[in-house]
Write a protein that holds these residues in place. Structure first.
Motif, short mmCIF file in Angstrom:
data_model
loop_
_atom_site.label_atom_id
_atom_site.label_comp_id
_atom_site.label_asym_id
_atom_site.label_seq_id
_atom_site.Cartn_x
_atom_site.Cartn_y
_atom_site.Cartn_z
N ALA A 15 -2.71 0.61 11.47
CA ALA A 15 -3.20 0.41 10.11
C ALA A 15 -2.40 -0.67 9.39
N MET A 16 -1.08 -0.68 9.58
CA MET A 16 -0.25 -1.71 8.94
C MET A 16 -0.53 -3.08 9.53
N ALA A 17 -0.73 -3.15 10.85
CA ALA A 17 -0.99 -4.45 11.49
C ALA A 17 -2.31 -5.04 11.02
N SER A 18 -3.35 -4.23 11.00
CA SER A 18 -4.65 -4.75 10.56
C SER A 18 -4.62 -5.10 9.08
N GLY A 19 -3.91 -4.29 8.28
CA GLY A 19 -3.82 -4.58 6.86
C GLY A 19 -3.06 -5.87 6.59
N ALA A 20 -1.95 -6.07 7.30
CA ALA A 20 -1.17 -7.29 7.10
C ALA A 20 -1.94 -8.52 7.55
N ALA A 21 -2.63 -8.42 8.68
CA ALA A 21 -3.44 -9.55 9.16
C ALA A 21 -4.55 -9.88 8.17
N ALA A 22 -5.20 -8.85 7.63
CA ALA A 22 -6.27 -9.07 6.65
C ALA A 22 -5.70 -9.72 5.39
N LYS A 72 3.96 -8.14 4.02
CA LYS A 72 4.80 -7.11 4.64
C LYS A 72 3.93 -6.23 5.52
N HIS A 73 4.47 -5.86 6.66
CA HIS A 73 3.85 -4.88 7.58
C HIS A 73 4.37 -3.52 7.11
N GLY A 74 3.78 -3.02 6.01
CA GLY A 74 4.29 -1.82 5.35
C GLY A 74 4.30 -2.06 3.85
N VAL A 75 5.21 -1.38 3.14
CA VAL A 75 5.24 -1.53 1.68
C VAL A 75 6.61 -1.92 1.14
N GLY A 76 7.69 -1.68 1.86
CA GLY A 76 9.03 -1.98 1.34
C GLY A 76 9.38 -3.44 1.56
N VAL A 77 9.62 -4.17 0.46
CA VAL A 77 9.85 -5.61 0.56
C VAL A 77 11.32 -5.98 0.33
N LEU A 87 -5.53 -17.31 3.38
CA LEU A 87 -5.70 -18.59 4.05
C LEU A 87 -7.15 -19.04 4.09
N GLN A 88 -8.08 -18.08 4.13
CA GLN A 88 -9.50 -18.40 4.23
C GLN A 88 -10.19 -18.44 2.87
N GLY A 89 -9.39 -18.31 1.79
CA GLY A 89 -9.96 -18.43 0.46
C GLY A 89 -10.69 -17.19 -0.02
N GLN A 90 -10.41 -16.04 0.60
CA GLN A 90 -11.02 -14.78 0.19
C GLN A 90 -9.92 -13.73 0.02
N PRO A 91 -9.09 -13.89 -1.01
CA PRO A 91 -7.93 -13.00 -1.17
C PRO A 91 -8.32 -11.53 -1.28
N VAL A 92 -7.48 -10.68 -0.73
CA VAL A 92 -7.68 -9.23 -0.86
C VAL A 92 -7.34 -8.82 -2.28
N ASP A 93 -7.55 -7.57 -2.59
CA ASP A 93 -7.33 -7.04 -3.94
C ASP A 93 -5.91 -7.35 -4.42
N ALA A 94 -5.82 -7.82 -5.66
CA ALA A 94 -4.52 -8.20 -6.22
C ALA A 94 -3.54 -7.03 -6.30
N SER A 95 -4.03 -5.79 -6.24
CA SER A 95 -3.14 -4.63 -6.29
C SER A 95 -2.22 -4.57 -5.07
N ARG A 96 -2.57 -5.31 -4.04
CA ARG A 96 -1.71 -5.35 -2.84
C ARG A 96 -0.59 -6.37 -2.94
N CYS A 97 -0.58 -7.15 -4.02
CA CYS A 97 0.40 -8.24 -4.17
C CYS A 97 1.56 -7.78 -5.04
N VAL A 98 2.78 -7.97 -4.57
CA VAL A 98 3.95 -7.50 -5.31
C VAL A 98 4.42 -8.53 -6.34
N ASN A 99 3.91 -9.75 -6.26
CA ASN A 99 4.23 -10.78 -7.28
C ASN A 99 2.92 -11.39 -7.81
N VAL A 116 1.45 -6.45 0.49
CA VAL A 116 1.89 -5.27 1.23
C VAL A 116 0.65 -4.53 1.73
N THR A 117 0.88 -3.46 2.50
CA THR A 117 -0.23 -2.67 3.05
C THR A 117 -0.13 -1.24 2.54
N PRO A 118 -0.42 -1.03 1.25
CA PRO A 118 -0.23 0.30 0.66
C PRO A 118 -1.11 1.36 1.32
#
Length: 324
Positions: A295-302, A77-82, A308-320, A99-101
């Protein structure tokens, strides 16, 4: 799989350069939606393109769209509301939804404050009167110092609003079932929405839209608030029963409302909310400053590139996170 092969679908006509540059640097092929909020086009693209990742803006990402794309691996999500993403459908395929908290927290908090001041002092109404050639000096504005702000949801946005309102001399109380203690000194945490309502001279909403929050504020809740209270909504319009809100504003039960979001968007022509002099309206742009969009665009892209590159961001950003 080389990064050159990644296809990223952005469900909007553009993405801020901070995010687009990250995708370009990774060698990704990027597809954009021709028109915002076109759910049918989203489904067509998902069914016909080898999409590896979706950066979701406001258009619906339906179960059908997700099911029709066998190559899909990650959504952000480009933001936090899913609420526009069928998270259950993604989870069924073990596709993480990120999401991009915090990315838009400063901008949304400042919009909430702007709506609060405008509603308390009838700023928009007086501005319109002056532009129409009338010297209408409204002197019935509410001084906020000494009043109590009630926050429904006390994440990063609510915490920023709390600090600003404390600075002008307001008391602050908050309800957030996810918190056991207040992260902001001096803010009173209460155990339920019902306990918060009688305290709230101003009620500001900072919750996601889900089955627990949809329609959570209606006539019964407005009746529990102090006479002449103010409602601020920078969350989602569907959290509020709009006919009940309109009745409360017309009757004087509420002094005013400041709304950045409505149940139906765009707001239909002739909607009662647009005819009331004690309502301040903005078109769901709380998180749409250039700084927040970047900030949302760079966060969502990251988020999507990390997966995809095998280096997942912090799991706290995942809603599932159960799919991780």
């Amino acid at each position: 799989m080389s990064t050159q092969a990644f296809t990223v679908f952005v469900t909007a006509p553009k993405l801020a350069s901070s995010g687009a540059d990250l995708l370009a640097k990774a060698g990704a092929r990027v597809i954009y939606l021709e028109r915002g909020d076109d759910a049918a086009q989203v489904e067509r693209i998902m069914a016909s393109e080898p999409v590896d990742a979706v950066i979701s803006r406001t258009a619906e990402l339906s179960a059908r769209a997700i099911a029709s794309c066998p190559t899909l691996k990650v959504v952000s999500k480009h933001g936090v509301g899913v609420s526009n993403i069928d998270v259950a459908a993604a989870s069924a395929r073990r596709i993480p939804v990120y999401v991009t908290p915090g990315a838009n927290a400063p901008s949304v908090a400042e919009m909430a404050l702007g709506l609060l001041f405008a509603a308390a002092r009838r700023i928009a109404w007086m501005d319109a009167e002056l532009r129409a050639g009338r010297w209408s000096r409204a002197q019935d504005g509410i001084e906020l110092r000494g009043k109590t702000l009630g926050l429904v949801g006390f994440g990063q946005i609510g915490q920023r609003v709390a600090l600003a309102c404390q600075a002008i001399g307001m008391q602050v109380a908050a309800f957030d079932p996810a918190l056991q203690s207040s992260p902001v000194p001096g803010v009173k945490l209460v155990a339920s929405l019902d306990a918060l309502l009688p305290l709230a001279d101003v009620l500001s909403l900072h919750v996601p839209l889900n089955k627990h929050t949809r329609g959570m504020l209606g006539a019964a809740q407005f009746a529990r608030m102090p006479q002449g209270a103010i409602l601020i909504n920078t969350a989602r319009g569907e959290v509020v029963d709009e006919p009940a809100l309109i009745d409360a504003l017309r009757s004087g039960r509420l002094h005013a409302a400041g709304l950045d979001t409505m149940a139906v968007e765009p707001l239909p022509a002739g909607h009662p909310l647009a005819t009331l002099p004690n309502v301040v309206l903005t078109p769901h742009v709380g998180g749409s400053t250039p700084a927040a969009l970047a900030a949302m665009a760079s966060g969502a892209a990251a988020n999507v590139l990390g997966w995809l590159q095998g280096q997942p961001v912090d799991a706290s950003r995942c809603v599932n996170p159960e799919v991780l």
